[in-house]
Design a protein around this motif. Structure first.
Motif, mmCIF file in Angstrom:
data_model
loop_
_atom_site.group_PDB
_atom_site.id
_atom_site.type_symbol
_atom_site.label_atom_id
_atom_site.label_comp_id
_atom_site.label_asym_id
_atom_site.label_seq_id
_atom_site.Cartn_x
_atom_site.Cartn_y
_atom_site.Cartn_z
ATOM 1 N N TRP A 93 -43.319 43.600 80.558
ATOM 2 C CA TRP A 93 -42.133 44.455 80.458
ATOM 3 C C TRP A 93 -42.470 45.643 79.572
ATOM 4 C CZ3 TRP A 93 -37.092 41.272 79.303
ATOM 5 C CH2 TRP A 93 -36.801 40.462 80.394
ATOM 6 N N PRO A 94 -41.723 46.721 79.668
ATOM 7 C CA PRO A 94 -41.918 47.843 78.735
ATOM 8 C C PRO A 94 -41.587 47.424 77.306
ATOM 9 C CG PRO A 94 -40.593 48.520 80.624
ATOM 10 C CD PRO A 94 -40.743 47.028 80.699
ATOM 11 N N LYS A 95 -42.349 47.939 76.359
ATOM 12 C CA LYS A 95 -42.139 47.583 74.954
ATOM 13 C C LYS A 95 -40.751 47.988 74.468
ATOM 14 C CE LYS A 95 -46.983 47.985 73.776
ATOM 15 N NZ LYS A 95 -47.986 48.717 73.011
ATOM 16 N N GLN A 96 -40.268 49.132 74.947
ATOM 17 C CA GLN A 96 -38.951 49.603 74.510
ATOM 18 C C GLN A 96 -37.853 48.640 74.940
ATOM 19 O OE1 GLN A 96 -41.201 51.499 76.103
ATOM 20 N NE2 GLN A 96 -41.791 52.919 74.502
ATOM 21 N N THR A 97 -37.980 48.041 76.115
ATOM 22 C CA THR A 97 -36.979 47.086 76.591
ATOM 23 C C THR A 97 -36.918 45.871 75.681
ATOM 24 O OG1 THR A 97 -37.366 47.807 78.865
ATOM 25 C CG2 THR A 97 -36.265 45.684 78.557
ATOM 26 N N VAL A 98 -38.073 45.356 75.316
ATOM 27 C CA VAL A 98 -38.113 44.182 74.441
ATOM 28 C C VAL A 98 -37.563 44.539 73.063
ATOM 29 C CG1 VAL A 98 -39.629 42.487 73.352
ATOM 30 C CG2 VAL A 98 -40.043 43.181 75.713
ATOM 31 N N ARG A 99 -37.882 45.722 72.576
ATOM 32 C CA ARG A 99 -37.373 46.134 71.263
ATOM 33 C C ARG A 99 -35.860 46.304 71.277
ATOM 34 N NH1 ARG A 99 -42.438 49.952 70.712
ATOM 35 N NH2 ARG A 99 -43.827 48.506 69.653
ATOM 36 N N ILE A 100 -35.316 46.830 72.366
ATOM 37 C CA ILE A 100 -33.860 46.977 72.474
ATOM 38 C C ILE A 100 -33.196 45.601 72.536
ATOM 39 C CG2 ILE A 100 -32.012 47.744 74.016
ATOM 40 C CD1 ILE A 100 -33.807 50.203 74.618
ATOM 41 N N LEU A 101 -33.796 44.677 73.283
ATOM 42 C CA LEU A 101 -33.251 43.313 73.334
ATOM 43 C C LEU A 101 -33.312 42.648 71.967
ATOM 44 C CD1 LEU A 101 -34.672 42.062 76.744
ATOM 45 C CD2 LEU A 101 -32.303 42.630 76.198
ATOM 46 N N TRP A 102 -34.400 42.871 71.231
ATOM 47 C CA TRP A 102 -34.509 42.317 69.879
ATOM 48 C C TRP A 102 -33.433 42.913 68.969
ATOM 49 C CZ3 TRP A 102 -35.517 44.981 65.320
ATOM 50 C CH2 TRP A 102 -35.622 44.175 64.187
ATOM 51 N N LEU A 103 -33.203 44.213 69.097
ATOM 52 C CA LEU A 103 -32.174 44.860 68.291
ATOM 53 C C LEU A 103 -30.796 44.290 68.604
ATOM 54 C CD1 LEU A 103 -31.523 47.082 66.237
ATOM 55 C CD2 LEU A 103 -31.276 48.643 68.153
ATOM 56 N N ALA A 104 -30.508 44.091 69.887
ATOM 57 C CA ALA A 104 -29.217 43.507 70.277
ATOM 58 C C ALA A 104 -29.078 42.088 69.734
ATOM 59 C CB ALA A 104 -29.084 43.510 71.794
ATOM 60 N N LEU A 105 -30.146 41.317 69.793
ATOM 61 C CA LEU A 105 -30.125 39.956 69.250
ATOM 62 C C LEU A 105 -29.872 39.977 67.747
ATOM 63 C CD1 LEU A 105 -30.633 36.901 69.787
ATOM 64 C CD2 LEU A 105 -33.025 37.340 69.246
ATOM 65 N N THR A 106 -30.451 40.950 67.078
ATOM 66 C CA THR A 106 -30.269 41.056 65.633
ATOM 67 C C THR A 106 -28.839 41.464 65.281
ATOM 68 O OG1 THR A 106 -32.584 41.666 65.352
ATOM 69 C CG2 THR A 106 -31.118 42.192 63.550
ATOM 70 N N ILE A 107 -28.310 42.441 65.991
ATOM 71 C CA ILE A 107 -26.975 42.947 65.666
ATOM 72 C C ILE A 107 -25.886 41.945 66.048
ATOM 73 C CG2 ILE A 107 -25.269 44.712 66.263
ATOM 74 C CD1 ILE A 107 -27.595 46.695 66.446
ATOM 75 N N PHE A 108 -25.984 41.395 67.259
ATOM 76 C CA PHE A 108 -24.892 40.554 67.754
ATOM 77 C C PHE A 108 -25.090 39.063 67.465
ATOM 78 C CE2 PHE A 108 -24.808 44.283 70.616
ATOM 79 C CZ PHE A 108 -23.596 44.791 70.190
ATOM 80 N N GLY A 109 -26.330 38.625 67.354
ATOM 81 C CA GLY A 109 -26.554 37.206 67.129
ATOM 82 C C GLY A 109 -26.979 36.873 65.716
ATOM 83 N N GLY A 110 -27.589 37.838 65.043
ATOM 84 C CA GLY A 110 -28.036 37.612 63.685
ATOM 85 C C GLY A 110 -29.334 36.841 63.565
ATOM 86 N N LEU A 111 -29.929 36.471 64.680
ATOM 87 C CA LEU A 111 -31.153 35.675 64.642
ATOM 88 C C LEU A 111 -32.420 36.502 64.817
ATOM 89 C CD1 LEU A 111 -29.993 32.682 66.857
ATOM 90 C CD2 LEU A 111 -30.152 32.771 64.380
ATOM 91 N N GLY A 112 -32.284 37.781 65.079
ATOM 92 C CA GLY A 112 -33.437 38.621 65.391
ATOM 93 C C GLY A 112 -34.480 38.681 64.294
ATOM 94 N N ILE A 113 -34.079 38.900 63.074
ATOM 95 C CA ILE A 113 -35.029 39.027 61.966
ATOM 96 C C ILE A 113 -35.711 37.694 61.700
ATOM 97 C CG2 ILE A 113 -35.250 39.509 59.497
ATOM 98 C CD1 ILE A 113 -32.974 41.550 59.875
ATOM 99 N N PHE A 114 -34.943 36.625 61.721
ATOM 100 C CA PHE A 114 -35.512 35.289 61.497
ATOM 101 C C PHE A 114 -36.523 34.944 62.595
ATOM 102 C CE2 PHE A 114 -35.229 30.622 62.017
ATOM 103 C CZ PHE A 114 -35.732 30.263 60.778
ATOM 104 N N ALA A 115 -36.146 35.191 63.851
ATOM 105 C CA ALA A 115 -37.039 34.901 64.967
ATOM 106 C C ALA A 115 -38.285 35.774 64.911
ATOM 107 C CB ALA A 115 -36.318 35.108 66.291
ATOM 108 N N TYR A 116 -38.137 37.038 64.530
ATOM 109 C CA TYR A 116 -39.274 37.959 64.435
ATOM 110 C C TYR A 116 -40.282 37.475 63.398
ATOM 111 C CZ TYR A 116 -41.776 42.406 64.384
ATOM 112 O OH TYR A 116 -42.744 43.364 64.485
#
Length: 63
Positions: free
Chosen positions: A15-38
């Motif tokens: 997948w394009p890197k930007q797509t994965v980064r946007i999904l990670w950002l959404a996971l971080t903002i809405f789910g709160g798990l992005g930073i922990f998972a990263y």
């Protein structure tokens, strides 16, 4: 971009890197798990293979 997690995941699933980064950002903002998972993935994922981008003149030598 710090540990290369999103880039590694993007390369793995082709997948394009930007797509994965946007999904990670959404996971971080809405789910709160992005930073922990990263952070977990940053230490668990293997480093990139070293055979990419290496140029060895012996591979291209004509005899």
């Amino acid at each position: 971009m710090l540990l290369g997690v999103c880039g590694g995941i993007a390369e793995f699933i082709d997948w394009p890197k930007q797509t994965v980064r946007i999904l990670w950002l959404a996971l971080t903002i809405f789910g709160g798990l992005g930073i922990f998972a990263y952070l977990i993935l940053g230490f668990v994922m293997p480093p990139p293979s070293s055979d990419k981008g290496n140029f060895d003149i012996d591979d291209y030598r004509v005899e």
